[in-house]
Design a protein around this motif. Structure first.
Motif, PDB file in Angstrom:
ATOM      1  N   LEU A  59       0.826  -1.203   0.000  1.00  0.00           N
ATOM      2  CA  LEU A  59       0.000   0.000   0.000  1.00  0.00           C
ATOM      3  C   LEU A  59       0.866   1.261   0.000  1.00  0.00           C
ATOM      4  O   LEU A  59       0.545   2.253  -0.659  1.00  0.00           O
ATOM      5  CB  LEU A  59      -0.939   0.003   1.207  1.00  0.00           C
ATOM      6  N   ARG A  60       1.966   1.229   0.739  1.00  0.00           N
ATOM      7  CA  ARG A  60       2.863   2.385   0.769  1.00  0.00           C
ATOM      8  C   ARG A  60       3.498   2.639  -0.592  1.00  0.00           C
ATOM      9  O   ARG A  60       3.828   3.776  -0.924  1.00  0.00           O
ATOM     10  CB  ARG A  60       3.950   2.171   1.823  1.00  0.00           C
ATOM     11  N   ARG A  61       3.688   1.566  -1.375  1.00  0.00           N
ATOM     12  CA  ARG A  61       4.254   1.722  -2.721  1.00  0.00           C
ATOM     13  C   ARG A  61       3.172   2.064  -3.738  1.00  0.00           C
ATOM     14  O   ARG A  61       3.460   2.183  -4.927  1.00  0.00           O
ATOM     15  CB  ARG A  61       4.964   0.435  -3.135  1.00  0.00           C
ATOM     16  N   GLY A  62       1.939   2.172  -3.283  1.00  0.00           N
ATOM     17  CA  GLY A  62       0.850   2.519  -4.191  1.00  0.00           C
ATOM     18  C   GLY A  62       0.224   1.333  -4.893  1.00  0.00           C
ATOM     19  O   GLY A  62      -0.541   1.498  -5.831  1.00  0.00           O
ATOM     20  N   ASN A  63       0.540   0.113  -4.451  1.00  0.00           N
ATOM     21  CA  ASN A  63      -0.024  -1.094  -5.060  1.00  0.00           C
ATOM     22  C   ASN A  63      -1.236  -1.563  -4.254  1.00  0.00           C
ATOM     23  O   ASN A  63      -1.106  -2.025  -3.123  1.00  0.00           O
ATOM     24  CB  ASN A  63       1.022  -2.218  -5.096  1.00  0.00           C
ATOM     25  N   TRP A  64      -2.411  -1.409  -4.856  1.00  0.00           N
ATOM     26  CA  TRP A  64      -3.648  -1.794  -4.167  1.00  0.00           C
ATOM     27  C   TRP A  64      -3.974  -3.239  -4.532  1.00  0.00           C
ATOM     28  O   TRP A  64      -4.543  -3.523  -5.563  1.00  0.00           O
ATOM     29  CB  TRP A  64      -4.786  -0.868  -4.591  1.00  0.00           C
ATOM     30  N   GLY A  65      -3.590  -4.147  -3.667  1.00  0.00           N
ATOM     31  CA  GLY A  65      -3.853  -5.557  -3.890  1.00  0.00           C
ATOM     32  C   GLY A  65      -5.090  -6.018  -3.138  1.00  0.00           C
ATOM     33  O   GLY A  65      -5.876  -5.222  -2.625  1.00  0.00           O
ATOM     34  N   ILE A  66      -5.271  -7.342  -3.029  1.00  0.00           N
ATOM     35  CA  ILE A  66      -6.452  -7.885  -2.360  1.00  0.00           C
ATOM     36  C   ILE A  66      -6.046  -8.830  -1.235  1.00  0.00           C
ATOM     37  O   ILE A  66      -6.771  -9.767  -0.896  1.00  0.00           O
ATOM     38  CB  ILE A  66      -7.376  -8.590  -3.368  1.00  0.00           C
ATOM     39  N   ASP A  67      -4.903  -8.564  -0.615  1.00  0.00           N
ATOM     40  CA  ASP A  67      -4.463  -9.385   0.509  1.00  0.00           C
ATOM     41  C   ASP A  67      -5.424  -9.281   1.689  1.00  0.00           C
ATOM     42  O   ASP A  67      -5.474 -10.183   2.534  1.00  0.00           O
ATOM     43  CB  ASP A  67      -3.061  -8.953   0.964  1.00  0.00           C
ATOM     44  N   ILE A  68      -6.180  -8.177   1.763  1.00  0.00           N
ATOM     45  CA  ILE A  68      -7.084  -7.985   2.890  1.00  0.00           C
ATOM     46  C   ILE A  68      -8.122  -9.106   2.975  1.00  0.00           C
ATOM     47  O   ILE A  68      -8.557  -9.490   4.071  1.00  0.00           O
ATOM     48  CB  ILE A  68      -7.778  -6.599   2.801  1.00  0.00           C
ATOM     49  N   LEU A  69      -8.506  -9.664   1.816  1.00  0.00           N
ATOM     50  CA  LEU A  69      -9.480 -10.760   1.826  1.00  0.00           C
ATOM     51  C   LEU A  69      -8.907 -11.994   2.521  1.00  0.00           C
ATOM     52  O   LEU A  69      -9.575 -12.636   3.337  1.00  0.00           O
ATOM     53  CB  LEU A  69      -9.877 -11.116   0.392  1.00  0.00           C
ATOM     54  N   ALA A  70      -7.668 -12.330   2.176  1.00  0.00           N
ATOM     55  CA  ALA A  70      -7.046 -13.506   2.784  1.00  0.00           C
ATOM     56  C   ALA A  70      -6.880 -13.308   4.287  1.00  0.00           C
ATOM     57  O   ALA A  70      -7.169 -14.215   5.081  1.00  0.00           O
ATOM     58  CB  ALA A  70      -5.686 -13.767   2.134  1.00  0.00           C
ATOM     59  N   TYR A 235      -8.865  -5.398 -11.285  1.00  0.00           N
ATOM     60  CA  TYR A 235     -10.037  -6.143 -10.801  1.00  0.00           C
ATOM     61  C   TYR A 235     -10.003  -6.345  -9.294  1.00  0.00           C
ATOM     62  O   TYR A 235     -10.946  -6.892  -8.723  1.00  0.00           O
ATOM     63  CB  TYR A 235     -10.098  -7.513 -11.500  1.00  0.00           C
ATOM     64  N   ALA A 236      -8.910  -5.906  -8.652  1.00  0.00           N
ATOM     65  CA  ALA A 236      -8.723  -6.210  -7.236  1.00  0.00           C
ATOM     66  C   ALA A 236      -9.761  -5.535  -6.350  1.00  0.00           C
ATOM     67  O   ALA A 236     -10.424  -6.179  -5.541  1.00  0.00           O
ATOM     68  CB  ALA A 236      -7.315  -5.801  -6.810  1.00  0.00           C
ATOM     69  N   VAL A 237      -9.884  -4.211  -6.490  1.00  0.00           N
ATOM     70  CA  VAL A 237     -10.791  -3.472  -5.613  1.00  0.00           C
ATOM     71  C   VAL A 237     -12.246  -3.895  -5.810  1.00  0.00           C
ATOM     72  O   VAL A 237     -12.954  -4.175  -4.831  1.00  0.00           O
ATOM     73  CB  VAL A 237     -10.609  -1.954  -5.801  1.00  0.00           C
ATOM     74  N   PRO A 238     -12.761  -3.977  -7.066  1.00  0.00           N
ATOM     75  CA  PRO A 238     -14.150  -4.428  -7.233  1.00  0.00           C
ATOM     76  C   PRO A 238     -14.387  -5.822  -6.659  1.00  0.00           C
ATOM     77  O   PRO A 238     -15.421  -6.069  -6.016  1.00  0.00           O
ATOM     78  CB  PRO A 238     -14.352  -4.420  -8.760  1.00  0.00           C
TER      79      PRO A 238
END
Length: 631
Positions: A59-70, A235-238
């Motif tokens: 997130l600090r590097r500006g990469n919005w992934g979907i690790d929060i789901l896991a 497609y990560a955020v949606p």
């Protein structure tokens, strides 16, 4: 293939998860159920904490992934007491990362093969009859005479000294058919010698040879992964929002917090994270097998969306080797006399067309004479004396100063003239042309069928010559008399983007760098062009341009199919789980199957079967052209 112990050492989180699982199974068999719950829950939370740290860094590097789901799924299953599901989710995450890494290595094996095959030893000869001395390939100097034994890799670029030889250049060009070379012709480092020992004269050191330049390009290509992530992140955020809404709705409607965990178990993002990297690396591997080095996944994606292709002319759309097409002799001189004496004089010229004149004379069976004296006026022409005869060869104005009555030759599109005077009389002219590549028009048509809207020629050549080539090939627009900066400005002004620029020379390096995708014809082109380009074609074949675009489109299509396959399967299973029909433990196992389906689909981008079928077609066509029956 790596052994199981080596794989376990390579993937420590997977190993730790398996060990914890086995210990838990042993404790369960001993009846210590409470210890199993504490062990599985504690280990799962540790992994969740590690994932959380990684997510914050991204997130600090500006990469919005979907690790929060896991992370949410692990915590939720622990809180509701589904500790078996929590350990399965951990196994899925750690195993998914391991599978991604393993698949990536599988997909890049063709790229890595180049690095493993780098020549190490050279056999240097002091004289033709001397015994060879084994030296490191890096110690070879320009001019060294080298022995290359049967089936050995050529260590450096050189010229063939032996009468003839056959070489396997498949690792350089992607072509499986061996090529024949004759004395004096260039031999590329990295090619494999045939069945007889041959001698070559080194024309470059190992560092400056073709193979080492290719190795450098491969290392650069395989190290570039960053653009790949962006495709999945779209497609990560949606996907994250939909998953949380489904899980939250299931909890709210049922009133059971376990339902929230059961849905999120099936929402873990492994398919989304794995699909794009595996597909793009597979596409880069496929391109390398086809003699095309692509410098990164982002380039593959841009190739797939190309809407304009710009070509340099000389050496790209044309052969880059002007040949004498016609001899126009003025009576009383004959064609053979004009050509023979012109070739004799051109032996003493440094002009680029001199070799074409000499080659035409040799092809006609004419022997060149040795001049008594010869002098060249740089860029204008040469004057040579053969006994009592004086021969002048060069441009129109140069010959006008040596012979009265000199007149311009009638030229058709794409031709240029070399004028000849003998003993002060205008003897005639030699017409040369740079032939258009045989498959250039087919390449332009293929690009158009792949969605390219506009094609353009940018060249420093004369407008009439460029127009002739453009008409032959069906090019949309032609811009001639260009300096390098003119090409740069023209590419920047194009509106139908992305723009591909295809070139081969030093003067193309700037425009290759500013194009959305620069493609260098690297087989004969300059190092500067190759370094400035995003794609380097290792074989002298313009049709690989269309093949690169096709591979890009195939790769992106398969990546998107894999992403949507993972999303569709996950959402479908989440909906079923929202009604309480899939327990958390079963859901975690089902998600593993979703991961496997996604990886297998993404590996289709390697394209082995498609390339094998295409190669078989090319071999059959080549054999048919030679009159060889294929049984």
């Amino acid at each position: 293939m790596a052994s199981i112990p080596a794989l376990l050492r390579r993937y420590p989180f997977v190993t730790a998860t398996l060990v914890v699982g086995l210990v838990g199974l042993l404790l369960w068999m001993l009846g210590a159920t409470s210890w199993v719950q504490w062990l599985f829950s504690g280990f799962a939370l540790v992994i969740a904490a590690i994932q959380l740290v990684g997510m914050i860094k991204n997130l600090r590097r500006g990469n919005w992934g979907i690790d929060i789901l896991a992370i949410t799924a692990i915590v939720a299953t622990v809180l509701v007491g589904e500790y078996v599901a929590s350990i399965l989710i951990v196994l899925m995450l750690t195993g998914g990362e391991a599978l991604e890494d393993y698949a990536a290595n599988r997909a890049t094996r063709e790229l890595n093969a180049l690095l493993k095959r780098a020549p190490q030893i050279a056999h240097r000869l002091q004289t033709d009859a001397s015994q060879p001395e084994d030296i490191p390939a890096g110690a070879v100097e320009t001019g060294d005479l080298l022995l290359v034994r049967p089936s050995e890799i050529v260590p450096v670029d050189g010229d063939l000294v032996s009468a003839n030889a056959s070489f396997d250049e498949s690792s350089l060009t992607g072509e499986s058919i061996p090529v024949e070379r004759h004395s004096g012709q260039a031999v590329l480092s990295g090619s494999i010698n045939g069945s007889t020992a041959i001698r070559i004269r080194a024309t470059a050191t190992a560092v400056n040879s073709q193979y080492q330049r290719i190795v450098a390009l491969v290392e650069e290509a395989s190290a570039s992964k960053a653009p790949v992530v962006r495709l999945a992140d779209r497609y990560a955020v949606p996907f994250t929002i939909v998953s949380l809404l489904l899980a939250g709705t299931a909890w709210a409607v049922s009133g059971d917090p376990v339902r929230f965990a059961e849905v999120l178990v099936l929402a873990t993002p492994c398919p989304l994270l794995i699909a794009a990297p595996v597909a793009f690396l597979g596409g880069m591997s496929r391109a390398a097998r086809n003699g095309i080095i692509v410098k990164g996944g982002g380039v593959v994606e841009t190739l797939a969306r190309a809407r304009t292709v710009v070509f340099d002319k000389t050496g790209t759309l044309t052969e880059g080797r002007p040949t004498i097409s016609r001899v126009l002799a003025e009576p009383p001189f004959t064609e053979a006399e004009v050509l023979g004496l012109a070739a004799s004089a051109e032996q003493y010229s440094s002009h680029v067309l001199a070799a074409s004149v000499i080659a035409a004379a040799e092809a006609a069976g004419l022997e060149s004479e040795v001049a008594d004296t010869a002098s060249e006026v740089a860029t204008f022409g040469v004057v040579a004396r053969f006994g009592t005869r004086e021969v002048a060869v060069g441009k129109l104005r140069f010959i006008e100063s040596h012979a009265e009555g000199t007149r311009a030759a009638p030229l058709s599109g794409g031709e240029l003239a070399i004028y000849v005077a003998i003993d002060g009389h205008f003897a005639g002219s030699l017409l040369a042309s740079d032939a258009v590549r045989g498959n250039a028009r087919e390449t332009v048509e293929a690009l158009r069928s792949l969605g390219v809207r506009e094609t353009l020629i940018l060249t420093g050549d004369a407008q009439a010559t460029a127009d002739h080539v453009g008409t032959q090939l069906g090019i949309t627009r032609v811009q001639a008399d260009c300096l390098p900066e003119d090409k740069v400005n023209a590419v920047r002004a194009l509106e139908a983007r992305p723009v591909i620029m295809v070139g081969d020379g030093v003067n193309d390096a700037p425009v290759l760098a500013v194009a959305d995708v620069g493609i260098a014809m690297g087989a004969k082109g300059s190092t500067a062009a190759s370094e400035s380009a995003d794609v380097v074609i290792l074989v002298d074949d313009i049709s690989r341009t269309a093949r690169a675009v096709m591979i890009g489109q195939d790769t992106v299509r398969i990546a998107l199919q894999s992403i949507w396959l993972g999303i569709a399967l996950s959402i479908g299973l989440m909906i079923v789980a929202a009604f309480g029909l899939i327990p958390a433990t079963v859901g975690a196992l089902l998600q593993e199957l979703v991961d496997l389906a996604t990886i297998l689909n993404a590996l289709r981008a390697i394209g082995g079967r498609r390339d094998a079928a295409a190669a078989a077609t090319r071999v059959a066509s080549a054999a048919a052209a030679r009159g060889v029956a294929i049984g």
